[in-house]
Design an enzyme around this catalytic site. Structure first.
Site, PDB file in Angstrom:
ATOM      1  N   ASN A  91      73.149  66.652   9.357  1.00 26.28           N
ATOM      2  CA  ASN A  91      72.421  66.880  10.600  1.00 26.28           C
ATOM      3  C   ASN A  91      72.975  66.054  11.761  1.00 26.28           C
ATOM      4  OD1 ASN A  91      69.796  67.240  12.326  1.00 26.28           O
ATOM      5  ND2 ASN A  91      69.961  65.024  11.967  1.00 26.28           N
ATOM      6  N   TYR A 157      81.335  71.437  22.905  1.00 31.35           N
ATOM      7  CA  TYR A 157      80.173  71.356  21.995  1.00 31.35           C
ATOM      8  C   TYR A 157      80.080  72.658  21.188  1.00 31.35           C
ATOM      9  CZ  TYR A 157      75.505  71.180  20.070  1.00 31.35           C
ATOM     10  OH  TYR A 157      74.450  71.206  19.189  1.00 31.35           O
ATOM     11  N   LYS A 161      80.332  73.583  16.989  1.00 28.98           N
ATOM     12  CA  LYS A 161      79.336  74.306  16.195  1.00 28.98           C
ATOM     13  C   LYS A 161      79.914  75.606  15.609  1.00 28.98           C
ATOM     14  CE  LYS A 161      76.057  71.279  16.347  1.00 28.98           C
ATOM     15  NZ  LYS A 161      75.542  70.614  15.137  1.00 28.98           N
TER      16      LYS A 161
HETATM   17  P1  NDP Z   1      68.807  63.659  18.392  1.00 28.65           P
HETATM   18  O1  NDP Z   1      69.658  63.042  19.456  1.00 28.65           O
HETATM   19  O2  NDP Z   1      67.348  63.486  18.480  1.00 28.65           O
HETATM   20  O3  NDP Z   1      69.315  63.170  16.951  1.00 28.65           O
HETATM   21  C1  NDP Z   1      70.672  63.055  16.655  1.00 28.65           C
HETATM   22  C2  NDP Z   1      70.836  62.229  15.396  1.00 28.65           C
HETATM   23  O4  NDP Z   1      72.228  62.170  15.064  1.00 28.65           O
HETATM   24  C3  NDP Z   1      70.344  60.805  15.565  1.00 28.65           C
HETATM   25  O5  NDP Z   1      69.592  60.446  14.443  1.00 28.65           O
HETATM   26  C4  NDP Z   1      71.625  59.981  15.627  1.00 28.65           C
HETATM   27  O6  NDP Z   1      71.413  58.706  15.042  1.00 28.65           O
HETATM   28  C5  NDP Z   1      72.549  60.822  14.755  1.00 28.65           C
HETATM   29  N1  NDP Z   1      73.956  60.538  15.033  1.00 28.65           N
HETATM   30  C6  NDP Z   1      74.664  60.787  16.162  1.00 28.65           C
HETATM   31  N2  NDP Z   1      75.919  60.326  16.034  1.00 28.65           N
HETATM   32  C7  NDP Z   1      76.008  59.777  14.794  1.00 28.65           C
HETATM   33  C8  NDP Z   1      77.047  59.126  14.078  1.00 28.65           C
HETATM   34  N3  NDP Z   1      78.272  58.939  14.614  1.00 28.65           N
HETATM   35  N4  NDP Z   1      76.806  58.702  12.826  1.00 28.65           N
HETATM   36  C9  NDP Z   1      75.569  58.872  12.268  1.00 28.65           C
HETATM   37  N5  NDP Z   1      74.545  59.469  12.892  1.00 28.65           N
HETATM   38  C10 NDP Z   1      74.770  59.911  14.155  1.00 28.65           C
HETATM   39  O7  NDP Z   1      69.192  65.212  18.409  1.00 28.65           O
HETATM   40  P2  NDP Z   1      68.767  66.427  17.444  1.00 28.65           P
HETATM   41  O8  NDP Z   1      67.795  66.003  16.431  1.00 28.65           O
HETATM   42  O9  NDP Z   1      68.434  67.549  18.328  1.00 28.65           O
HETATM   43  O10 NDP Z   1      70.184  66.739  16.777  1.00 28.65           O
HETATM   44  C11 NDP Z   1      70.372  66.901  15.386  1.00 28.65           C
HETATM   45  C12 NDP Z   1      71.376  68.014  15.140  1.00 28.65           C
HETATM   46  O11 NDP Z   1      70.825  69.231  15.606  1.00 28.65           O
HETATM   47  C13 NDP Z   1      72.711  67.846  15.839  1.00 28.65           C
HETATM   48  O12 NDP Z   1      73.743  68.227  14.951  1.00 28.65           O
HETATM   49  C14 NDP Z   1      72.614  68.835  16.990  1.00 28.65           C
HETATM   50  O13 NDP Z   1      73.889  69.289  17.407  1.00 28.65           O
HETATM   51  C15 NDP Z   1      71.803  69.929  16.358  1.00 28.65           C
HETATM   52  N6  NDP Z   1      71.128  70.855  17.237  1.00 28.65           N
HETATM   53  C16 NDP Z   1      70.259  70.413  18.182  1.00 28.65           C
HETATM   54  C17 NDP Z   1      69.619  71.319  19.012  1.00 28.65           C
HETATM   55  C18 NDP Z   1      68.703  70.894  20.122  1.00 28.65           C
HETATM   56  O14 NDP Z   1      68.463  71.697  21.047  1.00 28.65           O
HETATM   57  N7  NDP Z   1      68.137  69.706  20.081  1.00 28.65           N
HETATM   58  C19 NDP Z   1      69.832  72.770  18.837  1.00 28.65           C
HETATM   59  C20 NDP Z   1      70.789  73.115  17.822  1.00 28.65           C
HETATM   60  C21 NDP Z   1      71.377  72.193  17.045  1.00 28.65           C
HETATM   61  P3  NDP Z   1      72.001  57.318  15.552  1.00 28.65           P
HETATM   62  O15 NDP Z   1      72.201  57.418  17.034  1.00 28.65           O
HETATM   63  O16 NDP Z   1      70.955  56.333  15.147  1.00 28.65           O
HETATM   64  O17 NDP Z   1      73.273  57.156  14.796  1.00 28.65           O
HETATM   65  C1  8X3 Z   2      71.921  72.792  20.931  1.00 30.71           C
HETATM   66  C2  8X3 Z   2      71.441  74.051  21.540  1.00 30.71           C
HETATM   67  O1  8X3 Z   2      71.823  75.600  23.496  1.00 30.71           O
HETATM   68  O2  8X3 Z   2      71.406  73.261  23.986  1.00 30.71           O
HETATM   69  O3  8X3 Z   2      72.836  73.075  19.930  1.00 30.71           O
HETATM   70  O4  8X3 Z   2      73.511  73.955  23.052  1.00 30.71           O
HETATM   71  S1  8X3 Z   2      72.098  74.213  23.088  1.00 30.71           S
END
Ligand code: NDP
Ligand code: 8X3
Length: 256
Positions: A91, A157, A161
């Protein structure tokens, strides 16, 4: 339905958003958790809460998924009980910046590619062999609607994905004869810290992303993950795409 009570789930990026919500939902159904991220303080707080409330076992690991040697050493330092991961939830990920390719900061590209693509395959490379040996397990990768259709200013980005989608499909072939499931859960707009991170802490800009829509919550995504993780042994959910009701695709959003 597969019972996950006592099974071990590795969640990368468990310190926030979707990862944290998945940790909570897996805990509710009795799974033990290996929680990974860079912010250990957050993981520790979450782990204490979940252990107390759901009587499960957790272990927190300080991990930057971009560092292959760290991922490897982390695994090597785990005892047998914690090495035996049943589900890898890849994730951890992020977006950085919102620019055209010709004026982007290349450091943003490095960070996104290193985290979303290389980090995901590093973690998989290290934790998958024990599943192959046992001939069971599941990989769940968090992709995105951005991995199906690009949008303006989302170039690199989206590329990461698209790569996650390709990697999920490819690993499914790699483990076809190994009894291992591979699932991609691909959300649209989810209200987490994602946009705050993308815009380097600019809350006003981050909030604008969700203006006039009711976005998905992290729990909505976690529910999809749990669904994929609890199907019967013979069923593999290949992919789940979920969006807010007001989002039809990466580029089509109805704002009130
Ligand atoms: P958040 O920013 O809330 O969470 C991101 C998480 O990723 C944090 O826990 C962060 O932890 C961790 N992270 C980032 N970089 C690293 C690293 N180098 N090593 C380990 N952990 C890391 O965002 P989301 O929960 O939204 O994102 C989770 C996933 O969902 C991502 O892959 C994102 O691309 C994807 N996603 C999100 C969407 C959205 O609209 N929010 C839609 C579609 C997909 P820490 O900083 O403590 O390391
Ligand atoms: C995150 C969804 O549409 O903000 O993956 O890129 S979007």
């Amino acid at each position: 339905m597969t019972d996950l009570k006592g099974k071990l789930i590795l969640i990368t990026g468990a310190s926030s958003g979707i990862g944290e919500a998945c940790a909570t939902e897996f805990a509710k159904i009795g799974a033990n958790l290996l929680l990974a991220a860079r912010r250990l303080d957050r993981l520790t707080k979450l782990s204490k809460e979940l252990e107390e409330k759901y009587k499960i076992k957790t272990k927190c690991i300080l991990l930057d998924v971009r560092k292959y040697d760290d991922v490897k050493n982390t695994y090597n330092n785990l005892n047998q009980e914690w090495k035996k991961v049943d589900i890898i939830l890849n994730n951890a990920g992020l977006a950085r910046g919102f620019s055209k390719v010709y004026d982007a900061d290349t450091n943003d590209w490095e960070e996104m590619i290193d985290t979303n693509v290389k980090g995901l395959i590093y973690v998989t490379r290290i934790f998958l062999p024990q599943m192959v040996e046992r001939m069971e397990g599941q990989i769940i990768n968090i992709g995105s609607t951005a991995g199906h259709e690009v949008y303006a200013y989302g170039n690199v980005y989206a590329a990461t994905k698209f790569a996650v989608k390709a990697i999920s499909q490819a690993i499914r072939l790699d483990v076809l004869d190994k009894g291992i499931k591979v699932t991609s859960v691909d959300p649209g707009m989810v209200i987490t810290e994602f946009s705050k991170v993308r815009f380097s802490g600019n809350e006003e800009r981050a909030n604008k992303v969700y203006e006039g829509i009711e976005p998905l919550t992290a729990k909505d995504v976690a529910d999809a993950v749990i669904f994929a993780a609890t199907r019967p042994k013979n069923v593999n959910i290949n992919q789940i795409i979920l969006t807010p009701l007001q989002q039809a695709s990466s580029t089509q959003v109805y704002r009130k």
